[in-house]
Design an enzyme around this catalytic site. Structure first.
Site, PDB file in Angstrom:
ATOM      1  N   GLN A  66     113.573 -26.046 -33.802  1.00 41.60           N
ATOM      2  CA  GLN A  66     113.916 -25.711 -32.423  1.00 41.60           C
ATOM      3  C   GLN A  66     115.407 -25.471 -32.349  1.00 41.60           C
ATOM      4  OE1 GLN A  66     112.478 -28.401 -29.425  1.00 41.60           O
ATOM      5  NE2 GLN A  66     113.774 -27.566 -27.823  1.00 41.60           N
ATOM      6  N   HIS A  96     107.479 -24.770 -22.300  1.00 43.97           N
ATOM      7  CA  HIS A  96     107.407 -25.519 -23.569  1.00 43.97           C
ATOM      8  C   HIS A  96     106.180 -26.420 -23.620  1.00 43.97           C
ATOM      9  CE1 HIS A  96     111.817 -25.153 -25.152  1.00 43.97           C
ATOM     10  NE2 HIS A  96     111.131 -24.047 -25.252  1.00 43.97           N
ATOM     11  N   VAL A 119     115.265 -36.998 -23.528  1.00 49.59           N
ATOM     12  CA  VAL A 119     115.593 -35.654 -23.979  1.00 49.59           C
ATOM     13  C   VAL A 119     114.292 -34.907 -24.258  1.00 49.59           C
ATOM     14  CG1 VAL A 119     116.948 -34.310 -25.626  1.00 49.59           C
ATOM     15  CG2 VAL A 119     117.618 -36.656 -25.094  1.00 49.59           C
ATOM     16  N   GLU A 120     114.270 -33.630 -23.904  1.00 48.25           N
ATOM     17  CA  GLU A 120     113.064 -32.819 -24.092  1.00 48.25           C
ATOM     18  C   GLU A 120     112.503 -32.933 -25.505  1.00 48.25           C
ATOM     19  OE1 GLU A 120     112.970 -28.442 -23.122  1.00 48.25           O
ATOM     20  OE2 GLU A 120     112.888 -28.323 -25.298  1.00 48.25           O
ATOM     21  N   THR A 121     113.374 -32.996 -26.474  1.00 52.62           N
ATOM     22  CA  THR A 121     112.935 -33.049 -27.867  1.00 52.62           C
ATOM     23  C   THR A 121     112.314 -34.389 -28.236  1.00 52.62           C
ATOM     24  OG1 THR A 121     115.314 -33.124 -28.133  1.00 52.62           O
ATOM     25  CG2 THR A 121     114.182 -31.281 -29.146  1.00 52.62           C
TER      26      THR A 121
END
Lengths: 307, 258
Positions: free
Chosen positions: A31, A107, B51-53
């Site tokens: 990513q 996403h 966090v998105e990750t």
């Protein structure tokens, strides 16, 4: 098909030849500026495998290179960009020129599609994208990818159904793998666990080849077991210039260099592809051209400080 | 006389005031990250940063340039996946606050980060939703930090990537969103705009120091109703010190005054 526990270590060249074909749907690992499967991507470019559909959540530099090299016909993703390093310029240009088909998702929507694939289900419900043009304009365009139904248990509640995404092949870069193909990803895992399990074939490049005994000593650390994996490519620095958590930081210098060529396109971009991909026999040669050993030490040291 | 603080500093400190202690906050990088870190160090020590990750409750180091940067992963209690963060925390309904950005924000606080012009023949293509649509769909409170420019605030977005109130007070409910009436604040260098839940439209709630409502209206492409406004309190010396010395010591994100 369950893959066997045989020795799957091979070169990127062999792995791509065996598992990536013209017209394939390719699941893209990594990513933004983290853990993109650059070594395998370069090999796909060298072998000129074309008409690819590239899928993922955030598609980044590896996708941009395949689009820029004229090998992609379609993307299905949540974003194309490299965050602070800018957008994916070749992708943007191809969309603006209408030479690339795109399907837009959030996403979570893409991650949900991979989850469906990984569970052997035909679709996954989602509560994202309701009321937006991601749904409305793509449905109006005739896309069959989005269905809005009523929750069967509460007819007042609309739910989006998304078709499973099952790549023909996924390409990912991991910190560790053994020769059987057990994969250990450290740090963030993006959509890769679900995407890999949903894929017909999987190529993993890794920083480090570890023994299967070590895998069996800590089975809770295995992100994806060998039954999903077809090829293991041992390639230190295989995500350069994007980072590999625990090993090295992203390289702003080379990222900017790529972006400086990708932004204008044309001769500057052709020159980048020539110098850093076509003229290189393999990824090690690319690394020799792109980054000095002193700089590699800096990026490793800089990552160590962040752990 | 030189300003004691820059516009970025003003926006960040004001945004942080919309974060409360114990909030679960979903953040990327850039100014939202600075605002969240400032809140954490100033008045919300028990805030949970997600966090998105997939990083849960990390201590942020230095100045991350990506949600994949190891600087957003330090001493997290868990490193997970996109599905964990966007599905298991956000869609699950556990995010109190989320930050968004975008190229256009319209009168209903819908956000466009996909395309300028027609979707099928774009003038300019932007990166797309990323996690933004998910954040706008599911968070209980949405914060948007942006420069106040007329072209950023059209009556209607060219493309609705992330839902605000869609087309009116019950637009989200009709669409089936699980968070039908969230608070939405747009924090700019001129004003704080908030959703008026009776109309589903943005109104000016507060004005930045020395800014008039007229000036905000002149710089906004959609109609803003008249009404009472509060003044935004400028950052205190102590807040500025914390911001400059502990949150963004290198000045990587925030310009300090000339």
């Amino acid at each position: 098909m369950t893959r066997k526990a045989s020795n799957k270590v091979m070169t990127a060249q062999e792995a791509v030849k065996r598992f990536v074909h013209d017209g394939a749907t390719v699941g893209m690992g990594g990513q933004s500026i983290g853990r993109c499967a650059m070594a395998v991507t370069h090999e796909i470019v060298r072998q000129g495998i074309k008409d690819l559909t590239l899928v993922g959540c955030n598609l980044s530099m590896s996708m941009d290179i395949l689009v820029g090299a004229g090998l992609a016909k379609r993307t299905e993703c949540g974003t194309g960009n490299l965050e602070r390093f800018g957008t994916t310029f070749r992708w943007r240009k191809a969309i603006e020129d209408r030479t690339l088909e795109v399907e837009d998702y959030s996403h979570l929507a893409m991650a949900s599609r991979f989850l469906a694939g990984s569970l052997g289900l035909p679709f996954m419900p989602s509560k994202s994208m309701l009321g937006t043009d991601i749904l409305n304009k793509q449905i109006a365009n005739g896309s069959d990818a989005f269905r809005v139904i009523d929750n069967p248990w509460d007819l007042d509640e609309p739910v989006v159904l998304l078709p499973a995404c099952k790549p023909d092949v996924s390409i990912i870069h991991a910190q560790k793998a053994d020769q059987m193909g057990n994969i250990i990803i450290e740090g963030f895992t993006t959509q890769e666990p679900e995407m890999v399990k949903a894929s017909s074939s999987v190529i993993v490049s890794c920083e480090e080849l570890i023994s299967s005994d070590e895998v069996r000593r800590h089975p809770d650390r295995t992100t994806v077991p060998y039954i999903f994996v077809d090829a293991v490519v041992v390639q230190p620095w295989g995500s350069f210039p994007t980072s590999t958590y625990g090993h090295y930081e992203h390289d702003p210098e080379h990222l900017r260099r790529y972006q400086a060529c990708a932004r204008p396109g044309g001769e500057a971009y052709e020159e980048y592809l020539r110098e850093f991909i076509y003229e290189c026999e393999n990824f090690d040669e690319h690394l020799d051209r792109a980054i000095s050993s002193a700089r590699r030490e800096e990026l490793r040291a800089s990552m160590q400080k962040l752990l | 006389m030189a300003e004691a603080y820059s516009l970025d500093e003003l926006m960040v400190v004001e945004a942080s005031r919309h974060i409360s202690d114990w909030d679960t906050v979903m953040v990327g990088t850039g100014l939202p990250m600075v605002a969240s870190l400032f809140a954490l160090k100033n008045h919300a020590p028990n805030m949970c940063y997600v966090v998105e990750t997939g990083g849960i409750a990390p201590e942020i180091l230095g100045t991350p340039s990506s949600v994949t940067d190891a600087r957003v992963m330090y001493r997290a209690v868990r490193h997970g996946s996109l599905l964990d963060a966007l599905g298991g925390v956000l869609q699950r309904g556990l995010a109190d606050v989320a930050f968004l950005g975008g190229a256009q924000i319209d009168q209903f606080a819908n956000v466009n980060s996909t395309v300028i012009g027609d979707y099928n023949s774009p003038k300019v293509r932007f990166p797309g939703s990323g996690g933004a649509n998910d954040l706008a769909s599911h968070a209980k409170k949405v914060l948007i930090i942006t420069r106040h420019e007329k072209r950023r605030f059209p009556e209607r977005c060219d493309f609705i990537t992330s839902p605000g109130y869609i087309d009116g007070p019950d637009g989200r409910k009709r669409a089936g969103l699980t968070s039908p009436y969230p608070d939405i604040f747009v924090i700019t260098d001129l004003a704080v705009m908030a959703i008026d839940k009776s109309t589903g439209r943005l109104r000016v709630e507060a004005l930045m120091p020395e800014v008039s409502l007229e000036r905000v209206k002149e710089n906004t492409g959609f109609e803003l109703p008249d009404g009472d406004t509060e003044p935004v309190e400028p950052p205190t010396e102590a807040e500025l010190r914390l911001l400059r010395e502990e949150v963004d010591p290198g000045g990587e994100y925030l310009k300090t005054p000339e």
